[in-house]
Motif scaffolding. Structure first.
Motif, PDB file in Angstrom:
ATOM      1  N   TYR A 207      -9.246  11.092   6.146  1.00  0.00           N
ATOM      2  CA  TYR A 207      -9.798  11.370   4.820  1.00  0.00           C
ATOM      3  C   TYR A 207      -8.854  10.885   3.717  1.00  0.00           C
ATOM      4  CZ  TYR A 207     -11.502  14.003   0.776  1.00  0.00           C
ATOM      5  OH  TYR A 207     -11.957  14.363  -0.467  1.00  0.00           O
ATOM      6  N   ARG A 208      -7.558  11.193   3.867  1.00  0.00           N
ATOM      7  CA  ARG A 208      -6.575  10.779   2.857  1.00  0.00           C
ATOM      8  C   ARG A 208      -6.476   9.260   2.779  1.00  0.00           C
ATOM      9  NH1 ARG A 208      -3.532  14.897   5.257  1.00  0.00           N
ATOM     10  NH2 ARG A 208      -2.185  13.322   6.229  1.00  0.00           N
TER      11      ARG A 208
ATOM     12  N   LEU B  50       0.839  -1.187   0.000  1.00  0.00           N
ATOM     13  CA  LEU B  50       0.000   0.000   0.000  1.00  0.00           C
ATOM     14  C   LEU B  50       0.879   1.243   0.000  1.00  0.00           C
ATOM     15  CD1 LEU B  50      -2.640  -1.023   2.700  1.00  0.00           C
ATOM     16  CD2 LEU B  50      -2.744  -1.370   0.233  1.00  0.00           C
ATOM     17  N   GLU B  51       0.441   2.255  -0.744  1.00  0.00           N
ATOM     18  CA  GLU B  51       1.184   3.512  -0.796  1.00  0.00           C
ATOM     19  C   GLU B  51       0.744   4.388   0.374  1.00  0.00           C
ATOM     20  OE1 GLU B  51       3.677   4.166  -2.759  1.00  0.00           O
ATOM     21  OE2 GLU B  51       3.446   2.190  -3.692  1.00  0.00           O
TER      22      GLU B  51
ATOM     23  N   ALA C 199      -5.227   4.678   0.267  1.00  0.00           N
ATOM     24  CA  ALA C 199      -4.904   3.270   0.493  1.00  0.00           C
ATOM     25  C   ALA C 199      -6.131   2.420   0.796  1.00  0.00           C
ATOM     26  CB  ALA C 199      -3.884   3.153   1.619  1.00  0.00           C
ATOM     27  N   LEU C 200      -7.059   2.934   1.612  1.00  0.00           N
ATOM     28  CA  LEU C 200      -8.228   2.128   1.974  1.00  0.00           C
ATOM     29  C   LEU C 200      -9.204   1.985   0.813  1.00  0.00           C
ATOM     30  CD1 LEU C 200      -8.893   3.283   5.649  1.00  0.00           C
ATOM     31  CD2 LEU C 200      -7.442   1.431   4.789  1.00  0.00           C
ATOM     32  N   ALA C 201      -9.263   2.992  -0.047  1.00  0.00           N
ATOM     33  CA  ALA C 201     -10.074   2.859  -1.264  1.00  0.00           C
ATOM     34  C   ALA C 201      -9.442   1.841  -2.203  1.00  0.00           C
ATOM     35  CB  ALA C 201     -10.192   4.213  -1.961  1.00  0.00           C
ATOM     36  N   GLN C 202      -8.099   1.798  -2.196  1.00  0.00           N
ATOM     37  CA  GLN C 202      -7.356   0.849  -3.040  1.00  0.00           C
ATOM     38  C   GLN C 202      -7.736  -0.588  -2.712  1.00  0.00           C
ATOM     39  OE1 GLN C 202      -3.093   1.366  -2.706  1.00  0.00           O
ATOM     40  NE2 GLN C 202      -2.670  -0.668  -3.556  1.00  0.00           N
ATOM     41  N   ILE C 203      -8.026  -0.859  -1.431  1.00  0.00           N
ATOM     42  CA  ILE C 203      -8.365  -2.220  -1.008  1.00  0.00           C
ATOM     43  C   ILE C 203      -9.872  -2.368  -0.758  1.00  0.00           C
ATOM     44  CG2 ILE C 203      -6.087  -2.620  -0.035  1.00  0.00           C
ATOM     45  CD1 ILE C 203      -7.277  -2.066   2.729  1.00  0.00           C
ATOM     46  N   SER C 204     -10.645  -1.342  -1.151  1.00  0.00           N
ATOM     47  CA  SER C 204     -12.110  -1.349  -0.998  1.00  0.00           C
ATOM     48  C   SER C 204     -12.533  -1.507   0.454  1.00  0.00           C
ATOM     49  CB  SER C 204     -12.733  -2.481  -1.847  1.00  0.00           C
ATOM     50  OG  SER C 204     -12.419  -2.304  -3.211  1.00  0.00           O
ATOM     51  N   LYS C 205     -11.782  -0.846   1.360  1.00  0.00           N
ATOM     52  CA  LYS C 205     -12.108  -0.890   2.784  1.00  0.00           C
ATOM     53  C   LYS C 205     -12.097   0.521   3.384  1.00  0.00           C
ATOM     54  CE  LYS C 205     -12.660  -5.282   3.776  1.00  0.00           C
ATOM     55  NZ  LYS C 205     -13.892  -5.805   4.405  1.00  0.00           N
TER      56      LYS C 205
END
Length: 230
Positions: A201-202, A153-154, A207-213
């Motif tokens: 928010y970031r 994750l970035e 990163a959490l949007a990247q893993i759909s969480k």
């Protein structure tokens, strides 16, 4: 691992004592970095890999025992406390804080060097302690990196420490004051909530949007934040 690859962090506000410790470690093949305050030592830990920390107990900004407790929340390296305070209760307090050994001043440099080697060798079996996991989310304390099902994750340093602090207490509410102390190393509360909200928010957009969480981090209104158990 050979002693040539071992690196120690030496923290003491007395230059003479620090030089005695570093010289004794050199005799066993250690390389080293020195610090004279707890803040300086903590910053070094965040930037470099160390196999051992040798910490003075009585420091100008933070006690070695308090620093040991902080280190134990994020790192698994062996810790040796060095102090002029040698009462049984003081030694027990240091060991209960997470230190692997407690040496009383004045000490034998040869004995300290031997104990350093033993601490590192015994600590080599603690690799699992260098990883904090929540299901497929893994946070590596040695490299300050996070992965999801093996995919990196970035994250910024702040985002990593924020996730680490929550993941270390999965399902529990982490107060704002604790987040400030562990993530930003400050107790200044002015603008704290906005700063934390921006970080969350970031993370949710990154990163959490990247893993759909995006809902992995939960805001418990008025109390703090928590991480759901996966």
């Amino acid at each position: 691992m050979t002693t040539e690859s071992w690196k120690a962090l030496v923290l003491d506000d007395d230059p003479h004592i620090a030089s005695v410790i570093t010289f004794s470690l050199e005799t066993r093949g250690f390389s080293w970095e020195t610090a004279s305050t707890g803040k300086e030592a903590w910053n070094l830990l965040k930037k470099q890999h160390f196999d051992l920390a040798v910490l003075d107990v009585m420091l100008p900004d933070i006690s070695g025992i308090a620093l040991t407790q902080r280190i134990r929340t994020a790192y698994s390296l062996p810790i040796i406390l060095v102090s002029a305070l040698g009462e049984e209760s003081e030694r027990i307090e240091g060991l209960e804080a997470g230190a692997d050994d407690y040496i009383v001043k004045p000490f034998s440099p040869r004995e300290l060097a031997l104990r350093a080697v033993l601490a590192v060798k015994h600590g080599s079996g603690r690799a699992d302690a260098a990883m904090v996991s929540n299901g497929p989310l893994q946070l590596n304390l040695q490299t300050n990196t996070a992965t999801w099902n093996g995919t990196r994750l970035e994250l910024t340093d702040i985002e990593f420490r924020f996730l680490l602090t929550l993941a270390s207490q999965i399902g529990k509410v982490v107060p704002i004051s604790h987040l400030l102390n562990e993530v930003w190393q400050t107790q200044e509360t002015s603008g704290a909530r906005d700063m934390i909200k921006s970080t969350v928010y970031r993370l949710r957009k990154g990163a959490l949007a990247q893993i759909s969480k995006p809902d992995l981090i939960v805001n418990v209104r008025g109390l703090g934040y928590s991480m759901q158990k996966l």
